[in-house]
Design an enzyme around this catalytic site. Structure first.
Site, mmCIF file in Angstrom:
data_model
loop_
_atom_site.group_PDB
_atom_site.id
_atom_site.type_symbol
_atom_site.label_atom_id
_atom_site.label_comp_id
_atom_site.label_asym_id
_atom_site.label_seq_id
_atom_site.Cartn_x
_atom_site.Cartn_y
_atom_site.Cartn_z
ATOM 1 N N GLY A 130 0.813 -1.218 0.000
ATOM 2 C CA GLY A 130 0.000 0.000 0.000
ATOM 3 C C GLY A 130 0.843 1.264 0.000
ATOM 4 N N ARG A 133 -4.476 1.795 19.028
ATOM 5 C CA ARG A 133 -3.969 3.078 19.555
ATOM 6 C C ARG A 133 -4.548 3.474 20.894
ATOM 7 N NH1 ARG A 133 -4.805 6.356 14.035
ATOM 8 N NH2 ARG A 133 -3.012 5.594 12.850
ATOM 9 N N CYS A 171 -2.231 10.489 11.125
ATOM 10 C CA CYS A 171 -1.362 11.517 10.539
ATOM 11 C C CYS A 171 -1.643 12.927 11.053
ATOM 12 C CB CYS A 171 -1.453 11.484 9.008
ATOM 13 S SG CYS A 171 -3.130 11.441 8.374
ATOM 14 N N HIS A 218 -0.266 17.723 5.156
ATOM 15 C CA HIS A 218 -1.483 18.204 5.808
ATOM 16 C C HIS A 218 -1.208 19.578 6.436
ATOM 17 C CE1 HIS A 218 -3.049 14.363 5.037
ATOM 18 N NE2 HIS A 218 -3.213 13.874 6.233
#
Lengths: 352, 352, 352, 352
Positions: free
Chosen positions: C13, C109, C147, C245
């Site tokens: 990926g 997480r 992210c 970003h």
């Protein structure tokens, strides 16, 4: 004139949505039947697939319940925006059941008894329709070309009189031509992809058929299309544009034909859609843009409600003869609008 | 080897910044002198014009004070990223004053006594340099081609052996080629502009000169470039890409030359930069990408640190013979990197 | 120091490719094992999925044969770029079998015994690892944040000393964050999509955990993370940017803290990665850009090889206190680079 | 009703072209006078500046000869699309000479005696017009807000009833807002620029004035606008979108106001333009998009012919109270369309 009911096969895709938009408030046709895949059946149209066009959908179409694509159901006239993977079987089944299938799919375009129609260019190819009875079909299939093929064909049709022999074309194609989800953004943002599967072959073969003449080849009264002898070489690329295919074209024609002759042939080109004043026909199928930096997708794609091909930058080509740029709206004149014009022509000619 | 001091004329523009980036930590050259217009004089380099490249500028270059472009000042070797509007006079003045001007500007490219150099193709054109003494210049001017011309020339050079006759090319050019501010975003976002002023003429004439041979035409020992007889027809477009020009090319060569012959000629192409292992020379000036959808700007533009031309999709062209796609980095191999390689070649050949 | 063998789960990926790129020529780790789904097994790595990064892949990695993801096979240390749909089961199986799974997936997480690590902020959260033995795992899982969360957390960490209370953030996120094929080009070309599924919730909850302290809550020696009390409100949008970003952030902190205090806190921020000089650690985790119009993805995303967060435009916010813009590379510091830094920290701290 | 003749000052710019487009076939106004700078005077309108809108210009407007901007010449009602650098003097001169100047320029927006009008919000601010007589003007100036301010003001106006106190807004603005040539493509292709000069200040101050009440502050019958007490903090960014500003907004209002209350207030918002059925008034000034990923520029910008503000994603904000996304067409509702609606209101109220 009372309105003719029509349906759309494959109504939820990109081209299907263009059909719905173009049929909204159509003077001749009334859209009453939207068919979709199993996944969409029974849902309200806008729930089955989000509307992705900038023009809002009409409330009526939005509320339409998506139907299963069952031959024999729905109106006699159905437009097909089906994917090629299913169009082969499904369109045949609809034609067999008596429907007139006006299709944008590629499956039957090159079949000997199926018209591959651009109404301004080859309306007489409709003469092939009766041959389909031999397949045992009560109805028929009529097709329009691949998007980039339409614009090239329209640019070349007026040049046939000059003994058109060789053509090279490089396309810069918009992402809407690949449907939805279509081209991943990671592939095309700020990028060029110099390959579109099967596109070059379609341009090279379909164009010759469209420009060809209907002839009684064997002298037995049976009509067939004789492809035009022009040789075409295409390179196709994808560019980060939403709507509008740009084509860089070079042509070899008879020496002695002047630039003015070529421009005059392009700008005076017209055909039956204009004679009949068909609802979707542009006044001018081809508009010549005199500015030195046109046509451009953002400025020219909506000319003639997306049904006009804009040509510009006509000038001599030191290798082939003349070169120029052509542009058209790939999901209107290059897809749904093309099929709609086909149906309008058939209606005007008394074939519906 | 001690480092040679070099300067840059027009250091604050897009190409000027590429020179600064490429000269940072160069093994042979030490950049000590940055010249700019009156508006920039006396300012720190990064204050004179914001740095617009993704790679950070070195602290040393950032602090450099921009100098006035006065002939006789600065190092003997100066790279020129001057705009064509001022390059004519200024480069001549620097050459007259004894500088070696390695220029990216178009002004002297077609002058009979000035080399228009692509080191892998025509290193022997440096033989024109001594002719410039007749102008009364103590120094000299050496030029590199227009960006889109470099990539076309490199793709065609290996095909000269096959009797190259006709070439059509459509370019899809990145916006960085137009400098800064350059192309307004309103013109190019989601759009294609099928026109770049003067570009087609440059491609058609410069390429013939680059591929030409240095000859003693009049038998009097005076060298001149005889342009290659190939006929080239170009259509140039601008697309929403930041870096990397894509070119769709068709060529006519001798019949009987196979596709394997052509691919072999392309992939084995190399020249003096590779022989000399010049610092900026890529191992392979041309890389052939075997994938069906390559080259692409986003994936291939930085090959060989921007000095490699990537070619793909080689296949027969029904009109001319063979067709393929070429791609190069327009501000590296197409501008600053091209000039840098020229200077490296001159150094390696003992001309500096 | 001999190199440690490592593997990558989900290697084909977008994030998997970044792992491969970043591990190429890594001074501590040697990438010897690439695992992929059934579809990819047994193929050469570059045949299993086309390489989509601008930096060419190393020949060695390209030739690697993709392995099935079988726990117990492959090196002890494996990086996980698995999709969340499969990461839950597969990562647990690898941890159970004794692997150290350094994961970019979201699944673990927020688990109480799994570190959600940003090495500059909360290296002590590695103290949770021993708790995982209670699951019966011989190995362990260590995660990095989503992210957009990484960049926000890094910008906020230095402000905790000023009694950070409220934060609003609007993100403008790049398409590479959505993987491949990810965002359809029709959705994002020349457009903004003001929604990214699950993203706002992740930012709002993960950030509090990252900024939280490891405490012995129940006084029984058992460590747990107490989330930071800051309240965060996020709005996330997708914009037509490939990498990087951008985040528009407002914060409320104690009155009396000056703008200089805030800027000083940001620019002097550093942590264990810098102390240990970890191979992937940037000298400056945060760089403050003084220009009025920065940070920008195209100019700042690659700072510190993509591991630096750039902050700019710090100024008073009339509603909350201070406001500023932050930017980070979403597939490097926001994904593969984050995991790599986690592994480097563990190695430096003797946990591998 | 006979048509009123109108003119446009600054007719050749981006906003000027929108005026020309919107006035084409207007039921009340007839565009007879186009004024431009010296460079354009005496030229046909489309020769003075290339038409840059996708909708073709009417033949009549195209042929209009551009006039010099001489006060006293041209119709009484003139729309101003002048650049701020010249609007100050020129608009005053036209007002002094008796013209009604309906302006999109920023110069007089914050003057105490000049209405800063959004017809749905503060039509009573037209009550300031008589005060301008004190300047010795026989005519008057009426202004509309900055583009991004209009959309924010329209989203906030219905919330005043809930005791609106604090607002944070991050804008994602289209390039057409910067005029032509405006934003260089190198700055914005695949990029975000987190800065627009003066924009944040305009949003923060203009909005308070628009939402303010007209009051007789000193009890002497003299009207003045008392700014609304709301505190606004803006961060503005430029994104690669052609038309349509997106705004991410958080608001603090009274506790106890439910999400349904807020949505109801937004969707039922309307004003005098709807009461009067002004030609350019949308049926719904605000449309609430129920889809989870809307509004989007490409899909929603043309709602209500570009005069509708689309709002979506209304949900609680843990920091301020509620948050949502708003979108509007920056050169229509945010510029030319705003001024046109102002003039239509004045006409309907008998002020023209």
């Amino acid at each position: 004139m009372s309105q003719l009911e029509v349906g759309v096969l494959g109504a939820t895709g990109t081209v299907g949505q263009q059909f719905v938009r173009l049929l909204d408030q159509h003077p001749w046709f009334s859209l009453t039947w939207l068919a979709g895949s199993e996944r969409s059946e029974g849902k309200r149209y806008t729930d089955a697939a989000p509307w992705r066009l900038g023009t809002p959908i009409s409330t009526e179409s939005a509320k339409n319940i998506v139907q299963p694509p069952v031959p024999g159901q729905g109106p006699q006239l159905v437009f097909s925006a089906l994917d090629a993977s299913v169009a082969g079987e499904l369109e045949a089944a609809f034609a067999a059941a008596g429907h007139i299938v006006v299709s944008n799919a590629r499956n039957y375009r090159m079949e000997a008894d199926v018209p591959l129609l651009v109404p301004e260019i080859n309306p007489e190819h409709l003469g092939l329709v009766p041959l389909q009875a031999k397949r045992g079909w009560k109805g028929a299939i009529v097709t329009n070309p691949n998007c980039s093929t339409v614009f090239l064909s329209m640019a070349l049709a007026p040049l046939r009189q000059f003994n058109l022999r060789n053509v090279t074309v490089t396309t810069l194609q918009a992402v809407s031509g690949a449907g939805y989800p279509g081209v991943p953004s990671l592939d095309i943002l700020g990028n060029v992809v110099p390959f579109i599967g099967g596109e070059e072959e379609k341009i090279e073969s379909e164009t010759k058929r469209i420009l060809g003449l209907l002839k009684d080849k064997q002298g037995n009264g049976q009509q067939a299309v004789e492809p035009h002898p022009v040789t075409i070489s295409a390179q196709t690329t994808r560019v980060p544009v939403v709507d509008g295919h740009t084509e860089s074209i070079s042509v070899s024609i008879d020496q002695g034909v002047t630039l003015d002759d070529v421009r005059h042939a392009l700008t005076t080109f017209r055909g039956k859609p204009q004679d009949h004043r068909l609802p979707s026909a542009p006044c001018h199928p081809i508009v010549y843009a005199p500015e030195p930096n046109r046509p451009q997708p953002r400025l020219d794609v909506d000319r003639g409600n997306g049904m006009t091909v804009t040509i510009g930058r006509l000038r001599p080509c030191s290798v082939l003869g003349y070169k120029f740029i052509a542009l058209g709206h790939n999901t209107v004149r290059g897809a749904a609008g093309a099929a709609l014009l086909n149906a309008e022509l058939m209606k005007a000619e008394g074939l519906l």
